[in-house]
Motif scaffolding. Structure first.
Motif, PDB file in Angstrom:
ATOM      1  N   ASN A 147       0.910  -1.331  -0.178  1.00  0.00           N
ATOM      2  CA  ASN A 147      -0.024  -0.115  -0.020  1.00  0.00           C
ATOM      3  C   ASN A 147       0.934   1.264   0.095  1.00  0.00           C
ATOM      4  OD1 ASN A 147      -2.555  -1.647   0.340  1.00  0.00           O
ATOM      5  ND2 ASN A 147      -2.077  -1.884   2.285  1.00  0.00           N
ATOM      6  N   LYS A 148       2.148   1.022  -0.518  1.00  0.00           N
ATOM      7  CA  LYS A 148       2.858   2.504  -0.688  1.00  0.00           C
ATOM      8  C   LYS A 148       3.083   2.688  -1.980  1.00  0.00           C
ATOM      9  CE  LYS A 148       5.344   1.626   3.880  1.00  0.00           C
ATOM     10  NZ  LYS A 148       6.547   1.710   4.521  1.00  0.00           N
ATOM     11  N   ASN A 171       0.365   0.600  -3.715  1.00  0.00           N
ATOM     12  CA  ASN A 171      -0.569   1.548  -3.962  1.00  0.00           C
ATOM     13  C   ASN A 171      -0.413   2.069  -5.255  1.00  0.00           C
ATOM     14  OD1 ASN A 171      -2.885   3.351  -3.358  1.00  0.00           O
ATOM     15  ND2 ASN A 171      -1.359   4.892  -3.241  1.00  0.00           N
ATOM     16  N   SER A 172       0.546   2.394  -5.719  1.00  0.00           N
ATOM     17  CA  SER A 172       0.783   3.173  -6.957  1.00  0.00           C
ATOM     18  C   SER A 172       2.149   2.743  -7.339  1.00  0.00           C
ATOM     19  CB  SER A 172       0.830   4.722  -7.134  1.00  0.00           C
ATOM     20  OG  SER A 172       1.817   5.197  -6.397  1.00  0.00           O
ATOM     21  N   ILE A 173       2.482   2.551  -8.868  1.00  0.00           N
ATOM     22  CA  ILE A 173       3.915   2.558  -9.102  1.00  0.00           C
ATOM     23  C   ILE A 173       4.080   3.491 -10.356  1.00  0.00           C
ATOM     24  CG2 ILE A 173       5.275   0.462 -10.593  1.00  0.00           C
ATOM     25  CD1 ILE A 173       3.175  -1.473  -9.430  1.00  0.00           C
ATOM     26  N   THR A 174       5.378   3.825 -10.258  1.00  0.00           N
ATOM     27  CA  THR A 174       5.775   4.781 -11.358  1.00  0.00           C
ATOM     28  C   THR A 174       7.021   4.234 -11.995  1.00  0.00           C
ATOM     29  OG1 THR A 174       5.153   6.817 -10.216  1.00  0.00           O
ATOM     30  CG2 THR A 174       6.647   7.294 -11.944  1.00  0.00           C
ATOM     31  N   ILE A 175       6.906   3.967 -13.255  1.00  0.00           N
ATOM     32  CA  ILE A 175       8.126   3.586 -13.734  1.00  0.00           C
ATOM     33  C   ILE A 175       8.946   4.837 -14.518  1.00  0.00           C
ATOM     34  CG2 ILE A 175       8.939   2.004 -16.060  1.00  0.00           C
ATOM     35  CD1 ILE A 175       6.662   0.320 -15.859  1.00  0.00           C
ATOM     36  N   ILE A 185       3.008  -0.899 -21.377  1.00  0.00           N
ATOM     37  CA  ILE A 185       2.250  -1.690 -19.996  1.00  0.00           C
ATOM     38  C   ILE A 185       1.007  -0.662 -19.512  1.00  0.00           C
ATOM     39  CG2 ILE A 185       4.053  -0.375 -18.264  1.00  0.00           C
ATOM     40  CD1 ILE A 185       3.537  -2.886 -16.477  1.00  0.00           C
ATOM     41  N   ARG A 186       0.041  -1.323 -19.382  1.00  0.00           N
ATOM     42  CA  ARG A 186      -1.104  -0.620 -19.049  1.00  0.00           C
ATOM     43  C   ARG A 186      -1.628  -1.345 -17.700  1.00  0.00           C
ATOM     44  NH1 ARG A 186      -0.645  -0.841 -24.293  1.00  0.00           N
ATOM     45  NH2 ARG A 186      -0.687   0.850 -25.565  1.00  0.00           N
ATOM     46  N   ALA A 187      -2.002  -0.475 -16.582  1.00  0.00           N
ATOM     47  CA  ALA A 187      -2.564  -0.806 -15.498  1.00  0.00           C
ATOM     48  C   ALA A 187      -3.002   0.268 -14.882  1.00  0.00           C
ATOM     49  CB  ALA A 187      -1.603  -1.692 -14.749  1.00  0.00           C
ATOM     50  N   ASP A 188      -4.081   0.142 -13.943  1.00  0.00           N
ATOM     51  CA  ASP A 188      -4.721   1.158 -13.280  1.00  0.00           C
ATOM     52  C   ASP A 188      -3.731   2.092 -12.427  1.00  0.00           C
ATOM     53  OD1 ASP A 188      -7.069   0.800 -14.835  1.00  0.00           O
ATOM     54  OD2 ASP A 188      -7.831  -0.222 -13.057  1.00  0.00           O
ATOM     55  N   ASN A 189      -2.994   1.129 -11.726  1.00  0.00           N
ATOM     56  CA  ASN A 189      -2.150   1.936 -10.682  1.00  0.00           C
ATOM     57  C   ASN A 189      -0.574   2.120 -11.333  1.00  0.00           C
ATOM     58  OD1 ASN A 189      -1.521  -0.881 -10.705  1.00  0.00           O
ATOM     59  ND2 ASN A 189      -1.138  -0.937  -8.298  1.00  0.00           N
ATOM     60  N   VAL A 190      -0.307   1.973 -12.679  1.00  0.00           N
ATOM     61  CA  VAL A 190       1.039   2.391 -12.985  1.00  0.00           C
ATOM     62  C   VAL A 190       1.096   3.339 -14.201  1.00  0.00           C
ATOM     63  CG1 VAL A 190       2.914   1.142 -14.336  1.00  0.00           C
ATOM     64  CG2 VAL A 190       1.391  -0.336 -13.114  1.00  0.00           C
ATOM     65  N   ASP A 212      16.260  16.272 -14.059  1.00  0.00           N
ATOM     66  CA  ASP A 212      17.082  17.528 -14.643  1.00  0.00           C
ATOM     67  C   ASP A 212      16.631  18.758 -14.828  1.00  0.00           C
ATOM     68  OD1 ASP A 212      19.346  15.578 -14.622  1.00  0.00           O
ATOM     69  OD2 ASP A 212      19.570  15.449 -16.813  1.00  0.00           O
ATOM     70  N   ASP A 213      15.257  18.651 -14.780  1.00  0.00           N
ATOM     71  CA  ASP A 213      14.398  19.810 -14.870  1.00  0.00           C
ATOM     72  C   ASP A 213      14.206  20.591 -13.455  1.00  0.00           C
ATOM     73  OD1 ASP A 213      12.543  18.346 -13.963  1.00  0.00           O
ATOM     74  OD2 ASP A 213      11.178  18.493 -15.450  1.00  0.00           O
ATOM     75  N   ASN A 214      14.725  19.963 -12.670  1.00  0.00           N
ATOM     76  CA  ASN A 214      14.829  20.758 -11.096  1.00  0.00           C
ATOM     77  C   ASN A 214      13.571  20.130 -10.532  1.00  0.00           C
ATOM     78  OD1 ASN A 214      17.172  21.924 -11.328  1.00  0.00           O
ATOM     79  ND2 ASN A 214      16.279  23.575 -12.430  1.00  0.00           N
ATOM     80  N   SER A 215      12.469  19.485 -11.028  1.00  0.00           N
ATOM     81  CA  SER A 215      11.431  19.109 -10.495  1.00  0.00           C
ATOM     82  C   SER A 215      11.635  17.608  -9.937  1.00  0.00           C
ATOM     83  CB  SER A 215      10.148  18.607 -11.502  1.00  0.00           C
ATOM     84  OG  SER A 215      10.680  17.705 -12.392  1.00  0.00           O
ATOM     85  N   THR A 216      10.759  17.478  -8.639  1.00  0.00           N
ATOM     86  CA  THR A 216      10.778  16.156  -7.868  1.00  0.00           C
ATOM     87  C   THR A 216       9.597  15.362  -7.709  1.00  0.00           C
ATOM     88  OG1 THR A 216      10.089  17.396  -5.746  1.00  0.00           O
ATOM     89  CG2 THR A 216      12.645  17.341  -6.556  1.00  0.00           C
ATOM     90  N   THR A 217       9.710  14.170  -7.378  1.00  0.00           N
ATOM     91  CA  THR A 217       8.509  13.376  -7.361  1.00  0.00           C
ATOM     92  C   THR A 217       8.845  12.395  -5.978  1.00  0.00           C
ATOM     93  OG1 THR A 217       6.982  11.680  -8.148  1.00  0.00           O
ATOM     94  CG2 THR A 217       9.390  11.328  -8.653  1.00  0.00           C
ATOM     95  N   LYS A 218       7.945  12.200  -5.094  1.00  0.00           N
ATOM     96  CA  LYS A 218       8.011  11.545  -3.992  1.00  0.00           C
ATOM     97  C   LYS A 218       7.783  10.035  -4.060  1.00  0.00           C
ATOM     98  CE  LYS A 218       8.116  15.100  -0.904  1.00  0.00           C
ATOM     99  NZ  LYS A 218       9.276  15.101  -0.133  1.00  0.00           N
ATOM    100  N   THR A 219       8.806   9.287  -3.511  1.00  0.00           N
ATOM    101  CA  THR A 219       8.406   7.837  -3.477  1.00  0.00           C
ATOM    102  C   THR A 219       8.841   7.122  -2.321  1.00  0.00           C
ATOM    103  OG1 THR A 219       9.110   5.905  -5.002  1.00  0.00           O
ATOM    104  CG2 THR A 219      11.038   7.380  -4.663  1.00  0.00           C
ATOM    105  N   ASP A 220       8.241   6.010  -1.894  1.00  0.00           N
ATOM    106  CA  ASP A 220       8.800   5.316  -0.859  1.00  0.00           C
ATOM    107  C   ASP A 220       9.826   4.163  -1.032  1.00  0.00           C
ATOM    108  OD1 ASP A 220       6.888   6.507   1.142  1.00  0.00           O
ATOM    109  OD2 ASP A 220       5.262   5.281  -0.061  1.00  0.00           O
ATOM    110  N   GLY A 221       9.981   3.994  -2.364  1.00  0.00           N
ATOM    111  CA  GLY A 221      11.025   3.049  -2.503  1.00  0.00           C
ATOM    112  C   GLY A 221      11.221   2.885  -4.194  1.00  0.00           C
TER     113      GLY A 221
END
Length: 296
Positions: A147-148, A171-175, A185-190, A212-221
């Motif tokens: 659930n992370k 909970n969600s997956i970011t590739i 790949i197609r999935a609701d939480n990807v 590289d564009d100075n933006s960030t994204t949070k992730t648990d792992g």
């Protein structure tokens, strides 16, 4: 899992270099049904010229020796297929399921001859956070991310395979493709993020990825799944003992799991063709003995 494997093999060898082909030659000559699977370019194939291997008075190019070995295996009647192995699982009766991008196979024994691949990305923070939010095995560590929100670093079939392991856990997956082409790949939480990565950051564990564009994204792992999975990645999934970047074997090239062997560069030691040929021979002979004892 629904059984839809194409063929039942006595031996499946992963890797078509000197260790893998040598194991194949001996197991095939023992009248076993043998499959060699390979995908990426071998370290041998990248070697310009070899002058210290027996039998070639004028030397031989690594590419010629590599291709000749594969053809020799085919000439003997070994099934040799250029398919990427994406997963290996236990099956009933001490057998194994080997999945590739194209087929599903079943086998009595597996011989790892995958070379010594190092798929650690040169991204700031990855090495520092290994074991602190950076993992190389979704099967091994996915449980800790229930659930992370997690990320997978990669863009090939290996990355997709890791995502499939996590789809029903996280909970969600970011590739994260790190600037490379997005995988299919197609999935609701990807979701897929193709931005180039600058750094992985956090205090005592991974907390965010900076681009590289100075933006960030949070992730648990972050699960690293670059390129094609090597022997070490599959070894960890199956519960085989590893030390750093090598598979641990005994003097007979046996791992701690019955019916699974490893040989050549993936077990460490002297990185020479002569050593790989010897160890492939040893692994093949041990697989023959194992199968005969199982069938007795």
């Amino acid at each position: 899992m629904k059984e839809r494997y194409k063929i039942m093999y006595d031996v499946i060898i992963i890797g078509a270099g000197p260790a893998g082909v040598s194991a194949g030659l001996y197991t095939k000559r023992a009248n076993l049904n043998v499959l060699i699977l390979y995908k990426d370019q071998s370290a041998l194939e990248k070697t310009e010229w070899i002058e210290n291997y027996y039998g070639f008075e004028k030397g031989i190019s690594g590419e010629d020796l590599y291709r000749t070995g594969i053809q020799q295996a085919k000439n003997l009647g070994i099934d040799v297929k250029q398919e990427e192995v994406t997963n290996i699982q236990f099956a009933e009766n001490n057998q194994y399921i080997v999945m590739t991008e194209k087929e599903i196979y079943k086998t009595k024994t597996v011989i790892f001859a995958t070379g010594n691949k190092k798929n650690t990305p040169k991204i700031k923070g990855i090495k520092e956070f290994e074991g602190k939010g950076v993992s190389y095995c979704a099967v091994c560590d996915g449980f800790f991310y229930r659930n992370k929100d997690v990320s997978i670093l990669g863009n090939g079939k290996y990355a997709i395979s890791e995502a499939n392991e996590l789809i029903n856990i996280a909970n969600s997956i970011t590739i994260l493709t790190d600037g490379k082409e997005a995988p299919d790949i197609r999935a609701d939480n990807v979701t897929i993020d193709t931005r180039k990565i600058r750094e992985v950051r956090g205090d005592n564990k991974v907390e965010e990825v900076e681009f590289d564009d100075n933006s960030t994204t949070k992730t648990d792992g972050i699960f690293v799944a670059l390129g094609v999975a090597g022997g070490n990645e599959f070894a960890r999934k199956l519960g085989m003992i590893t030390q750093k970047d090598r598979i641990v074997v005994n003097e007979n090239m046996e791992t701690n799991i019955p019916g699974i062997y490893a040989c050549g560069d993936c077990v460490g030691g002297l990185l020479q063709i002569s050593k790989s040929v010897y160890e492939g021979t040893k692994a093949g002979l041990q697989a023959i003995q194992y199968i005969r004892e199982e069938n007795a």
